[in-house]
Motif scaffolding. Structure first.
Motif, short mmCIF file in Angstrom:
data_model
loop_
_atom_site.label_atom_id
_atom_site.label_comp_id
_atom_site.label_asym_id
_atom_site.label_seq_id
_atom_site.Cartn_x
_atom_site.Cartn_y
_atom_site.Cartn_z
N LEU A 37 0.82 -1.21 0.00
CA LEU A 37 0.00 0.00 0.00
C LEU A 37 0.85 1.26 0.00
O LEU A 37 0.56 2.21 -0.73
CB LEU A 37 -0.94 -0.01 1.22
CG LEU A 37 -1.84 1.20 1.38
CD1 LEU A 37 -2.80 1.35 0.20
CD2 LEU A 37 -2.62 1.10 2.69
N ASN A 39 2.07 4.75 0.44
CA ASN A 39 1.35 6.01 0.62
C ASN A 39 -0.09 5.93 0.13
O ASN A 39 -0.91 6.77 0.47
CB ASN A 39 2.10 7.15 -0.07
CG ASN A 39 1.55 8.51 0.26
OD1 ASN A 39 0.60 8.94 -0.39
ND2 ASN A 39 2.10 9.14 1.26
N GLY A 40 -0.40 4.93 -0.66
CA GLY A 40 -1.77 4.74 -1.14
C GLY A 40 -2.05 5.27 -2.53
O GLY A 40 -3.19 5.21 -2.99
N CYS A 64 -0.68 5.02 5.05
CA CYS A 64 -0.98 5.75 3.83
C CYS A 64 -1.61 7.10 4.14
O CYS A 64 -1.96 7.41 5.27
CB CYS A 64 -1.92 4.92 2.95
SG CYS A 64 -3.51 4.58 3.71
N HIS A 65 -1.76 7.88 3.09
CA HIS A 65 -2.46 9.15 3.19
C HIS A 65 -3.89 8.86 3.65
O HIS A 65 -4.50 7.89 3.18
CB HIS A 65 -2.46 9.86 1.84
CG HIS A 65 -2.99 11.24 1.89
ND1 HIS A 65 -4.33 11.50 1.81
CD2 HIS A 65 -2.36 12.42 2.06
CE1 HIS A 65 -4.51 12.82 1.90
NE2 HIS A 65 -3.33 13.39 2.06
N CYS A 68 -6.58 7.68 1.31
CA CYS A 68 -6.33 6.44 0.56
C CYS A 68 -6.40 5.21 1.45
O CYS A 68 -5.85 4.16 1.11
CB CYS A 68 -4.95 6.52 -0.09
SG CYS A 68 -4.77 7.89 -1.23
N THR A 69 -7.06 5.31 2.58
CA THR A 69 -7.16 4.19 3.51
C THR A 69 -8.22 3.20 3.01
O THR A 69 -9.38 3.59 2.83
CB THR A 69 -7.52 4.69 4.92
OG1 THR A 69 -6.53 5.62 5.34
CG2 THR A 69 -7.59 3.54 5.90
#
Length: 158
Positions: A37, A39-40, A64-65, A68-69
């Motif tokens: 994953l 940073n996404g 991640c950001h 973007c989870t």
């Protein structure tokens, strides 16, 4: 080539490869798997180009950001080997996987990809596609889009 130019080349290849693969699997059943994953960014892109697909994600930690989870039920947190085994036990059948694991030490990254390849094969649907930044074993290597240099990203059919 500067590291910046190399990164831009990698990101462009990744995007073009995923877009190409998404077109190839249109109409075929199965989920998507994002291995790594980070940073996404890739997960976010997959959500955009494959909004109707379930996208499962494996990574050691969730960092991640926030935008973007992945949903909790689609994020398998931990080392790849047990998470791939768990995904197999859950009966997941993946039509498209993106392999993006790596620490940046080529020999170690290649060895890990070879070690994880059989576990990845168990969750792939027959005919599924894998877009990978590392060489995998036990899959049919295929040509991806012409816009991507052969050594930049690799494409496989299960």
């Amino acid at each position: 080539m500067s590291r910046l130019d190399s990164m831009l080349r990698r990101f462009t290849a990744q995007r073009d490869g995923l877009n190409w693969a998404a077109d190839q699997i249109a109409g075929l059943p199965g989920d998507v798997l994002d291995l790594g994953l980070g940073n996404g960014r890739t997960y976010d892109h997959l959500r955009e180009i494959l909004p109707e697909r379930r996208i499962r994600v494996i990574d050691r930690v969730l960092q991640c950001h926030p935008s973007c989870t992945p949903p909790a039920e689609d994020f398998l947190e931990g080392e790849a080997e047990p998470m791939l085994r768990r995904l197999n036990e859950l009966g997941a059948r993946i039509i498209l996987a993106h392999y993006d694991f790596g620490m940046g030490i080529k020999a170690d990254d290649v060895a890990e990809a070879a070690r994880l390849s059989p576990l990845l094969a168990r969750v792939m649907r027959t005919g599924g596609l894998i877009v990978s930044g590392q060489p995998l074993v036990g899959f049919e290597q295929i040509s991806g889009p012409d816009t991507i240099a052969p050594d930049r990203y690799l494409f496989y059919r299960s």
